[in-house]
Design a protein around this motif. Sequence first.
Motif, PDB file in Angstrom:
ATOM      1  N   GLN A  93       0.843  -1.203   0.000  1.00  0.00           N
ATOM      2  CA  GLN A  93       0.000   0.000   0.000  1.00  0.00           C
ATOM      3  C   GLN A  93       0.874   1.248   0.000  1.00  0.00           C
ATOM      4  OE1 GLN A  93      -2.581   0.217   3.400  1.00  0.00           O
ATOM      5  NE2 GLN A  93      -4.107   1.398   2.276  1.00  0.00           N
ATOM      6  N   LYS A  94       1.984   1.196   0.705  1.00  0.00           N
ATOM      7  CA  LYS A  94       2.913   2.329   0.698  1.00  0.00           C
ATOM      8  C   LYS A  94       3.528   2.536  -0.683  1.00  0.00           C
ATOM      9  CE  LYS A  94       4.009   1.895   5.572  1.00  0.00           C
ATOM     10  NZ  LYS A  94       4.990   1.497   6.564  1.00  0.00           N
ATOM     11  N   LEU A  95       3.740   1.454  -1.437  1.00  0.00           N
ATOM     12  CA  LEU A  95       4.267   1.576  -2.785  1.00  0.00           C
ATOM     13  C   LEU A  95       3.281   2.283  -3.710  1.00  0.00           C
ATOM     14  CD1 LEU A  95       5.884  -1.881  -3.635  1.00  0.00           C
ATOM     15  CD2 LEU A  95       7.027   0.307  -3.361  1.00  0.00           C
ATOM     16  N   GLU A  96       1.999   2.071  -3.480  1.00  0.00           N
ATOM     17  CA  GLU A  96       0.982   2.688  -4.325  1.00  0.00           C
ATOM     18  C   GLU A  96       0.974   4.206  -4.196  1.00  0.00           C
ATOM     19  OE1 GLU A  96      -2.833   0.056  -5.518  1.00  0.00           O
ATOM     20  OE2 GLU A  96      -2.825   0.924  -3.542  1.00  0.00           O
ATOM     21  N   THR A  97       1.309   4.693  -3.029  1.00  0.00           N
ATOM     22  CA  THR A  97       1.253   6.137  -2.829  1.00  0.00           C
ATOM     23  C   THR A  97       2.503   6.840  -3.359  1.00  0.00           C
ATOM     24  OG1 THR A  97       2.187   5.924  -0.605  1.00  0.00           O
ATOM     25  CG2 THR A  97      -0.209   5.924  -0.795  1.00  0.00           C
TER      26      THR A  97
END
Length: 98
Positions: A93-97
């Motif tokens: 999820q952190k990669l998506e941001t």
Amino acid sequence: MIKKPLKRFRFMGLLEGSSLLILVFLAMPLKYFFGLPEAVAVVGAIHGFLFVTYCLAIAYMTFVVKWPFLYSVIAVIVAFIPFGNLLFDRRLQKLETV
């Protein structure tokens, strides 16, 4: 990084992880404590299908999307650990941001 394939992969990981939790914490107790082996047969088959699909999704992310090989190794490892996919999903999820 392409965001849409990552979203699909995260969803697949959550499905596979949820099926593992249902198998371990619901179907197996039903089998061993209440004598209902059908629960493991049904949930096990569903989990098996989702696991194979998850492995194909890992291969897709590795070879087509070309995400780091370390993520592929981690994705395989967390598939065998209850709640592992949920923890890995937070990292993704952190990669998506980004």
